[in-house]
Write a protein that holds these residues in place. Structure first.
Motif, PDB file in Angstrom:
ATOM      1  N   MET A  79     -79.128  28.124 -29.688  1.00 38.33           N
ATOM      2  CA  MET A  79     -78.023  28.556 -30.749  1.00 38.33           C
ATOM      3  C   MET A  79     -76.785  28.973 -29.942  1.00 38.33           C
ATOM      4  O   MET A  79     -76.305  29.647 -29.082  1.00 38.33           O
ATOM      5  CB  MET A  79     -78.536  30.235 -31.008  1.00 38.33           C
ATOM      6  CG  MET A  79     -77.531  30.853 -32.505  1.00 38.33           C
ATOM      7  SD  MET A  79     -78.539  32.343 -32.805  1.00 38.33           S
ATOM      8  CE  MET A  79     -78.580  33.286 -31.567  1.00 38.33           C
ATOM      9  N   HIS A 138     -74.957  23.009 -43.446  1.00 39.32           N
ATOM     10  CA  HIS A 138     -75.683  23.751 -44.343  1.00 39.32           C
ATOM     11  C   HIS A 138     -75.583  25.312 -43.641  1.00 39.32           C
ATOM     12  O   HIS A 138     -75.925  25.499 -42.714  1.00 39.32           O
ATOM     13  CB  HIS A 138     -77.386  23.180 -43.959  1.00 39.32           C
ATOM     14  CG  HIS A 138     -78.512  24.201 -44.791  1.00 39.32           C
ATOM     15  ND1 HIS A 138     -78.322  24.499 -45.911  1.00 39.32           N
ATOM     16  CD2 HIS A 138     -79.469  24.897 -44.059  1.00 39.32           C
ATOM     17  CE1 HIS A 138     -79.477  25.369 -46.175  1.00 39.32           C
ATOM     18  NE2 HIS A 138     -80.049  25.470 -45.080  1.00 39.32           N
ATOM     19  N   PHE A 139     -75.117  26.017 -44.818  1.00 41.23           N
ATOM     20  CA  PHE A 139     -74.998  27.349 -44.412  1.00 41.23           C
ATOM     21  C   PHE A 139     -76.402  28.113 -44.875  1.00 41.23           C
ATOM     22  O   PHE A 139     -76.815  28.024 -45.929  1.00 41.23           O
ATOM     23  CB  PHE A 139     -73.840  27.973 -45.416  1.00 41.23           C
ATOM     24  CG  PHE A 139     -73.720  29.389 -45.455  1.00 41.23           C
ATOM     25  CD1 PHE A 139     -73.444  30.320 -44.350  1.00 41.23           C
ATOM     26  CD2 PHE A 139     -74.229  30.275 -46.561  1.00 41.23           C
ATOM     27  CE1 PHE A 139     -73.406  31.689 -44.307  1.00 41.23           C
ATOM     28  CE2 PHE A 139     -74.310  31.687 -46.480  1.00 41.23           C
ATOM     29  CZ  PHE A 139     -73.762  32.088 -45.309  1.00 41.23           C
ATOM     30  N   MET A 140     -76.752  28.891 -43.760  1.00 42.56           N
ATOM     31  CA  MET A 140     -78.241  29.505 -43.975  1.00 42.56           C
ATOM     32  C   MET A 140     -78.068  30.941 -44.563  1.00 42.56           C
ATOM     33  O   MET A 140     -78.659  31.162 -45.591  1.00 42.56           O
ATOM     34  CB  MET A 140     -78.994  29.228 -42.643  1.00 42.56           C
ATOM     35  CG  MET A 140     -79.440  27.915 -42.338  1.00 42.56           C
ATOM     36  SD  MET A 140     -80.346  27.813 -40.700  1.00 42.56           S
ATOM     37  CE  MET A 140     -79.128  28.011 -39.495  1.00 42.56           C
ATOM     38  N   PHE A 169     -74.617  32.173 -39.900  1.00 40.10           N
ATOM     39  CA  PHE A 169     -75.467  30.938 -39.597  1.00 40.10           C
ATOM     40  C   PHE A 169     -75.260  29.541 -40.395  1.00 40.10           C
ATOM     41  O   PHE A 169     -75.384  29.422 -41.667  1.00 40.10           O
ATOM     42  CB  PHE A 169     -76.838  31.398 -39.498  1.00 40.10           C
ATOM     43  CG  PHE A 169     -77.380  32.676 -38.660  1.00 40.10           C
ATOM     44  CD1 PHE A 169     -77.494  32.534 -37.243  1.00 40.10           C
ATOM     45  CD2 PHE A 169     -77.307  33.754 -39.203  1.00 40.10           C
ATOM     46  CE1 PHE A 169     -77.721  33.427 -36.460  1.00 40.10           C
ATOM     47  CE2 PHE A 169     -77.537  34.873 -38.233  1.00 40.10           C
ATOM     48  CZ  PHE A 169     -77.931  34.712 -36.961  1.00 40.10           C
ATOM     49  N   CYS A 175     -76.264  25.319 -39.899  1.00 41.76           N
ATOM     50  CA  CYS A 175     -76.863  23.980 -39.017  1.00 41.76           C
ATOM     51  C   CYS A 175     -76.424  22.722 -39.593  1.00 41.76           C
ATOM     52  O   CYS A 175     -75.561  22.912 -40.867  1.00 41.76           O
ATOM     53  CB  CYS A 175     -78.271  24.023 -39.125  1.00 41.76           C
ATOM     54  SG  CYS A 175     -78.997  23.380 -40.790  1.00 41.76           S
ATOM     55  N   TYR A 189     -76.839  18.804 -40.948  1.00 38.69           N
ATOM     56  CA  TYR A 189     -77.651  17.962 -41.468  1.00 38.69           C
ATOM     57  C   TYR A 189     -78.248  16.900 -40.502  1.00 38.69           C
ATOM     58  O   TYR A 189     -79.296  16.695 -40.672  1.00 38.69           O
ATOM     59  CB  TYR A 189     -77.466  17.526 -42.679  1.00 38.69           C
ATOM     60  CG  TYR A 189     -76.991  18.570 -43.825  1.00 38.69           C
ATOM     61  CD1 TYR A 189     -78.251  18.831 -44.800  1.00 38.69           C
ATOM     62  CD2 TYR A 189     -76.046  18.830 -44.517  1.00 38.69           C
ATOM     63  CE1 TYR A 189     -78.323  19.863 -45.755  1.00 38.69           C
ATOM     64  CE2 TYR A 189     -75.708  19.606 -45.647  1.00 38.69           C
ATOM     65  CZ  TYR A 189     -76.854  20.110 -46.136  1.00 38.69           C
ATOM     66  OH  TYR A 189     -76.868  21.214 -47.420  1.00 38.69           O
ATOM     67  N   PRO A 244     -80.073  18.949 -37.189  1.00 44.48           N
ATOM     68  CA  PRO A 244     -80.569  20.381 -37.811  1.00 44.48           C
ATOM     69  C   PRO A 244     -81.006  21.330 -36.749  1.00 44.48           C
ATOM     70  O   PRO A 244     -80.717  22.499 -36.982  1.00 44.48           O
ATOM     71  CB  PRO A 244     -81.370  19.949 -38.693  1.00 44.48           C
ATOM     72  CG  PRO A 244     -81.705  18.570 -38.675  1.00 44.48           C
ATOM     73  CD  PRO A 244     -80.988  17.750 -37.731  1.00 44.48           C
ATOM     74  N   SER A 245     -81.370  20.983 -35.774  1.00 47.53           N
ATOM     75  CA  SER A 245     -82.166  21.872 -34.712  1.00 47.53           C
ATOM     76  C   SER A 245     -80.945  22.581 -34.213  1.00 47.53           C
ATOM     77  O   SER A 245     -81.128  23.972 -33.514  1.00 47.53           O
ATOM     78  CB  SER A 245     -82.898  21.213 -33.383  1.00 47.53           C
ATOM     79  OG  SER A 245     -83.850  20.619 -34.184  1.00 47.53           O
ATOM     80  N   VAL A 254     -78.228  25.147 -34.102  1.00 46.76           N
ATOM     81  CA  VAL A 254     -77.723  26.346 -35.130  1.00 46.76           C
ATOM     82  C   VAL A 254     -76.527  27.007 -34.542  1.00 46.76           C
ATOM     83  O   VAL A 254     -76.339  27.055 -33.230  1.00 46.76           O
ATOM     84  CB  VAL A 254     -78.553  27.622 -35.181  1.00 46.76           C
ATOM     85  CG1 VAL A 254     -78.178  28.635 -36.054  1.00 46.76           C
ATOM     86  CG2 VAL A 254     -79.909  26.765 -35.895  1.00 46.76           C
TER      87      VAL A 254
END
Lengths: 362, 113
Positions: B1, B25-27, B43, B45, B47, B50-51, B53
């Protein structure tokens, strides 16, 4: 301009399984704006996980967040806790977690499809889909001991092994299920009434899905290729067992149905591959460490990306646990996708979202 | 992270410079009650990767007004509304009553004194 009406739908409504409240503003029959509330079922689970339960017990608590994707919650929590205590689950445990997650995806997707059929007024298809779903519940009970809320994933691994006779039974039942799935695909794809009700209803574009950060089959049906199984190989080796991304293009109710149905074939393939190549190893990695630091984990639940954040402080109790359910990510798009549709399509559109408020409100 | 520190004053500028809707991508948003301060986290990630963060974070006082980022990340209003209810955080343009009923205890996830 036609006459405007405000029409509430939910929190208790015959077409809603979940305690979700929508307020539609319509111009005659056409929905022009939507307001949503999700505040009916907050249970304080995050608070309880940090104040009432020790970190090893939390996997059993979060398994109660949701009856439909219990294994996703307990697995995601177990993985984030494993990061905090710096251990890795044995390979056999990872495979067994994937097996139960895919069995769970079968029952969850079939439940969603049955309710799409029910909300379209197709009672016979609703009953047929629920009947075909039953095998997955029986298999989950055989593997985990429970039909729902499985208590299968624990910190460090899994709680039960897969017996050879249960593995054989799963393969046998999958063989029976496959032609039933073909039959469902044929009906959802070709039935004139369903097509009329579902094609074009509740559509969102790929750009809108991206802009609104949509996840799960809702996103994939619109052409947005986002699936955590494609991404996080370090935690669960999905590609080793035959994962393949399923997407569609039209982003409507019909496309969501088809994405879920096609994903069931992938789930069957994954389950067969797992049983064929289940590695021999221990079921649990033991440790006496306490959680320290912070970590995040993402996992593909049946409705999409499930997110867990945990922070430890070298004691038995967690400092903070944050759960973000897939439906939570989809709320913004759910509200937007109603716009321009007839009010009469709302029940089928809601069912196709496959919302889970139990997860969302926690 | 990957954690990136920001501040309430530069939050919109920092997230605005980072966030590209077709890439990121907003989590979710999160808050951790540290006692006198609250750590707010956003948070994301990628596209394509993606791993990885990316987390923006800032420490705020409980009475600080936090800027609304939904003009940059349109879906952020849901996460903001949740934090306003559960952590009693004052977020610009965000009303309470989305996740909790109006008569529910205010900020139930805040540490009890």
């Amino acid at each position: 301009m036609g006459k405007q009406y405000e029409i509430p739908l939910g929190a208790q409504h015959i077409s809603l399984l979940e305690p979700l409240h929508f307020k539609f503003t319509t111009e005659n029959e056409k929905i022009i704006s939507t307001d949503a509330n999700v505040y009916y079922v907050h249970r304080g689970i995050e608070e309880a996980c940090c104040t009432k339960f020790k970190f090893r017990q939390v996997s059993f608590v979060v398994g109660r967040v949701c009856g439909l994707c219990s294994i996703s919650h307990s697995t995601a929590y177990s993985q984030v806790a494993e990061k905090l205590v710096n251990i890795e689950a044995p390979l056999r445990a990872k495979y067994l977690r994937m097996l139960v997650i895919e069995l769970d995806r079968i029952h969850s997707h079939l439940l969603c499809l049955s309710h799409v059929a029910e909300n379209a007024g197709f009672e016979a298809l609703f009953m047929k889909t629920m009947q075909y779903r039953e095998f997955s519940m029986e298999m989950l009970e055989a593997v985990c001991g429970n039909r729902i809320q499985y208590d299968f994933s624990i910190v460090g691994g899994v709680a039960r092994d897969l017996k050879a006779e249960v593995a054989g039974m799963i393969l046998q039942r999958l063989k029976t299920f496959l032609p039933q799935l073909d039959e469902l695909v044929d009906i959802f794809q070709n039935n004139w009434t369903l097509s009329l009700k579902n094609k074009g209803a509740g559509a969102i574009t790929r750009e809108a899905a991206m802009r609104l950060n949509v996840v799960g089959p809702f996103a994939r049906a619109a052409g947005l290729a986002i699936d955590v199984r494609n991404e996080t190989e370090d935690l669960l080796p999905w590609k080793e067992v035959g994962f393949e991304m399923v997407t569609d293009t039209t982003g409507d109710v019909y496309a969501r149905n088809m994405v879920r149905l096609r994903e069931l074939y992938i789930s069957i393939r994954i389950i067969r591959n797992i049983i064929a190549s289940l590695p021999e190893s221990a079921l649990v990695t033991e440790t006496k460490a306490f959680p320290d630091g912070e970590a995040v984990v993402r996992l593909e639940a049946p409705r999409g990306e499930l997110f867990y954040y945990a922070k430890g402080n070298k004691t038995q109790m967690l400092e903070r646990l944050k759960i973000k359910a897939p439906t939570f990510s989809n709320v913004a798009a759910m509200v937007e996708a109603f716009t321009g549709n007839e009010y009469g399509s709302a029940p089928a559109i809601i069912a196709s979202y496959d919302p889970c408020l139990s997860c969302t409100s926690r | 992270m990957n954690k990136i520190e920001t501040s309430v004053d530069s939050l919109k500028k920092d997230i605005g410079a980072f966030y590209k809707p077709d890439l990121h991508h907003f989590m979710v948003m999160n808050a951790v009650d540290l006692g006198d301060k609250i750590e707010l986290q956003w948070f994301f990630c990628n596209y394509a990767f993606p791993s990885a963060v990316t987390t923006f974070y800032t420490l705020i006082s409980p009475d600080t007004e936090v800027p609304d980022i939904s003009d940059i990340v349109p879906s952020a209003w849901v996460a903001q509304a949740e934090l306003a209810d559960l952590m009693n955080i004052n977020i610009e343009n965000t009303k309470k009553g989305f996740v909790l009923e109006p008569d529910f205890e205010s900020g139930p996830l805040r540490k009890k004194k």
